[in-house]
Scaffold this active site. Structure first.
Site, PDB file in Angstrom:
ATOM      1  N   HIS A 104      -5.611   3.390  14.449  1.00  0.00           N
ATOM      2  CA  HIS A 104      -6.058   2.033  14.088  1.00  0.00           C
ATOM      3  C   HIS A 104      -4.955   1.047  14.408  1.00  0.00           C
ATOM      4  O   HIS A 104      -3.800   1.435  14.598  1.00  0.00           O
ATOM      5  CB  HIS A 104      -6.385   1.954  12.583  1.00  0.00           C
ATOM      6  CG  HIS A 104      -5.168   2.074  11.712  1.00  0.00           C
ATOM      7  ND1 HIS A 104      -4.524   3.267  11.491  1.00  0.00           N
ATOM      8  CD2 HIS A 104      -4.433   1.145  11.040  1.00  0.00           C
ATOM      9  CE1 HIS A 104      -3.476   3.079  10.714  1.00  0.00           C
ATOM     10  NE2 HIS A 104      -3.389   1.796  10.430  1.00  0.00           N
ATOM     11  N   HIS A 157      -1.797   2.999  16.035  1.00  0.00           N
ATOM     12  CA  HIS A 157      -0.964   4.050  15.432  1.00  0.00           C
ATOM     13  C   HIS A 157      -1.817   4.973  14.577  1.00  0.00           C
ATOM     14  O   HIS A 157      -2.961   4.665  14.250  1.00  0.00           O
ATOM     15  CB  HIS A 157       0.180   3.432  14.624  1.00  0.00           C
ATOM     16  CG  HIS A 157      -0.249   2.450  13.563  1.00  0.00           C
ATOM     17  ND1 HIS A 157      -0.687   1.171  13.849  1.00  0.00           N
ATOM     18  CD2 HIS A 157      -0.321   2.563  12.215  1.00  0.00           C
ATOM     19  CE1 HIS A 157      -1.005   0.547  12.724  1.00  0.00           C
ATOM     20  NE2 HIS A 157      -0.795   1.378  11.713  1.00  0.00           N
ATOM     21  N   LYS A 191       0.869  -1.182   0.000  1.00  0.00           N
ATOM     22  CA  LYS A 191       0.000   0.000   0.000  1.00  0.00           C
ATOM     23  C   LYS A 191       0.905   1.230   0.000  1.00  0.00           C
ATOM     24  O   LYS A 191       1.655   1.453   0.954  1.00  0.00           O
ATOM     25  CB  LYS A 191      -0.907   0.005   1.226  1.00  0.00           C
ATOM     26  CG  LYS A 191      -1.880   1.177   1.242  1.00  0.00           C
ATOM     27  CD  LYS A 191      -2.812   1.101   2.464  1.00  0.00           C
ATOM     28  CE  LYS A 191      -3.621   2.366   2.635  1.00  0.00           C
ATOM     29  NZ  LYS A 191      -3.665   2.797   4.042  1.00  0.00           N
ATOM     30  N   ASP A 221      -3.299  -2.512  12.602  1.00  0.00           N
ATOM     31  CA  ASP A 221      -3.340  -3.169  11.297  1.00  0.00           C
ATOM     32  C   ASP A 221      -3.921  -4.566  11.481  1.00  0.00           C
ATOM     33  O   ASP A 221      -3.565  -5.279  12.412  1.00  0.00           O
ATOM     34  CB  ASP A 221      -1.937  -3.243  10.679  1.00  0.00           C
ATOM     35  CG  ASP A 221      -1.419  -1.866  10.266  1.00  0.00           C
ATOM     36  OD1 ASP A 221      -2.222  -0.905  10.221  1.00  0.00           O
ATOM     37  OD2 ASP A 221      -0.204  -1.754   9.998  1.00  0.00           O
TER      38      ASP A 221
HETATM   39  C1  OGA Z   1      -1.222   2.173   7.221  1.00  0.00           C
HETATM   40  C2  OGA Z   1      -0.515   3.110   8.121  1.00  0.00           C
HETATM   41  C3  OGA Z   1       1.104   4.836   8.486  1.00  0.00           C
HETATM   42  C4  OGA Z   1       2.109   5.650   7.745  1.00  0.00           C
HETATM   43  O1  OGA Z   1      -1.124   2.347   5.995  1.00  0.00           O
HETATM   44  O2  OGA Z   1      -1.855   1.223   7.746  1.00  0.00           O
HETATM   45  O3  OGA Z   1      -0.713   3.014   9.297  1.00  0.00           O
HETATM   46  O4  OGA Z   1       3.135   5.977   8.345  1.00  0.00           O
HETATM   47  N1  OGA Z   1       0.327   4.019   7.617  1.00  0.00           N
HETATM   48  O5  OGA Z   1       1.887   5.977   6.586  1.00  0.00           O
HETATM   49 NI    NI Z   2      -1.519   1.074   9.793  1.00  0.00          NI
END
Ligand code: OGA
Ligand code: NI
Length: 360
Positions: free
Chosen positions: A246, A302, A227, A248
């Site tokens: 959230h 986080h 992602k 993960d």
């Molecule tokens: C996620 C996330 C945090 C970031 O994509 O699940 O928590 O540092 N990203 O981009």
């Molecule tokens: Ni995340």
């Protein structure tokens, strides 16, 4: 690296006429409002749907000073690593990894090919649009509000599978850069290699054979997803969030950001900012490892903040069991004194409940 680009005709019209913006936005799906487009369209004030409730705003929930996250060098002796990884997973559910053998030039190439995708004209990016409503999760996306009081994140993203080969759909991978596929495949191999090492250390830290966690994730069927998160400059970053708090849902997440900080992890009820650390891998324990370990390892809460001047990007690699895998507390960790703290269910069921905010 700059993401300034000439405004499109559409964004100029939008900037001048809010009514036009509404008409255009509702006209057809092709024209879904993207955060990047909004950010570079000369926006001065944050639109209402991005303004977080007071208690969630970064200005009212500042990170604690003077605390930093664990950093673990993989070049240490095995027994030292087992202890350090176990401690970090128990106390934080989060740590940075250095000396992982992943080459800085591969990280740099991964970032270049991903950045180039987001520099494409909006119309070209739309050809990759995902459509969660029809089950098409892969591709270019922006979370939309379902109702007017739900808030959205200041973020566009690109999501696709990297592994196992049977799940990979190269048709959806960005084609703008000739090296996207080669670089991403190489990165995937490295992610699998490092994941194998981390899962072995985590297994041993639970007092188990090194292969237990990996086999719970179904070994070669384990899924690896990419992602790419893109957080454009935000006119009022103190009121917004890049991603809301959230955990993960995956087993593990391995992330590399660009040099714009923004990630915060929660520890004992306080937010702790994670500083930029060149070439380190940011490791998050996800929900599936928390469940398998019967709560000994924590899935870290986080969130990420956004920046007024600069684009933040991150490349999050999610390691997850296949949807049909059944995940529950490992029998070796459960007895009369330690009853299971989580129910056992397929990852598909877990995912459905998480997406729909149902109790697990
Ligand atoms: C996620 C996330 C945090 C970031 O994509 O699940 O928590 O540092 N990203 O981009
Ligand atoms: Ni995340």
């Amino acid at each position: 690296m700059s993401y300034e680009k000439p405004p499109t005709v559409l964004s100029l019209i939008r900037a001048q006429s809010p009514l036009c913006a509404v008409l255009f936005t509702n006209q057809k799906k092709m024209d879904m409002q993207r955060v990047q487009d909004l950010a570079f369209g000369g926006l001065k004030e944050l639109p209402e749907q991005f303004i977080r409730p007071a208690h969630e705003r970064p200005e009212n929930s500042k990170a604690m000073e003077g605390v930093s996250v664990p950093v673990i060098s993989l070049s240490q002796p095995h027994d030292v690593l087992v202890k350090q990884v176990a401690l970090a997973c128990q106390e934080w559910g989060f740590f940075l990894v250095t000396d992982h053998g992943l080459s800085p030039s591969l990280i740099q190439r991964l970032q270049e090919v991903g950045q180039e995708f987001f520099r494409l004209p909006q119309e070209e990016k739309e050809a990759y649009a995902n459509d969660a409503a029809t089950g098409k999760f892969e591709g270019y996306g922006t979370k939309m509000t379902k109702n007017s009081d739900e808030k959205v994140e200041w973020l566009d993203y690109f999501f696709h599978f990297m592994s196992p080969p049977s799940k990979v759909n190269y048709g959806i991978w960005p084609k703008n850069h000739p090296a996207y596929r080669e670089v991403t495949e190489e990165y995937n191999k490295e992610m699998v290699r490092i994941t194998d090492e981390l899962l072995e250390l985590q297994s041993e830290g639970l007092g188990l054979e090194g292969n237990v966690l990996k086999s719970s994730l179904r070994d070669e069927e384990m899924e690896v997803e990419m992602k790419i998160n893109m957080y454009p400059p935000c006119p009022q970053p103190q009121l917004a969030l890049g991603v809301e708090p959230h955990t993960d849902m995956s087993a593990l997440t391995l992330l590399v950001p660009n040099d714009v900080p923004g990630l915060q992890v929660s520890k004992d009820g306080n937010w702790i900012a994670v500083d930029y650390f060149p070439n380190a891998l940011f490791v998050h324990v996800g929900d599936q490892i928390e469940v398998l370990s019967n709560g000994k390892y924590k899935s870290v809460l986080h969130r990420s903040l956004v920046n007024k001047e600069r684009t933040r990007m991150s490349w999050a690699v999610f390691i997850a069991p296949p949807l049909e895998a059944t995940i529950g507390p490992l029998p070796q960790l459960v007895n009369d004194e330690n009853p299971p703290k989580y129910s056992t269910k397929t990852y598909a069921e877990y995912r459905y409940r998480k997406f729909n905010k149902l109790p697990q």
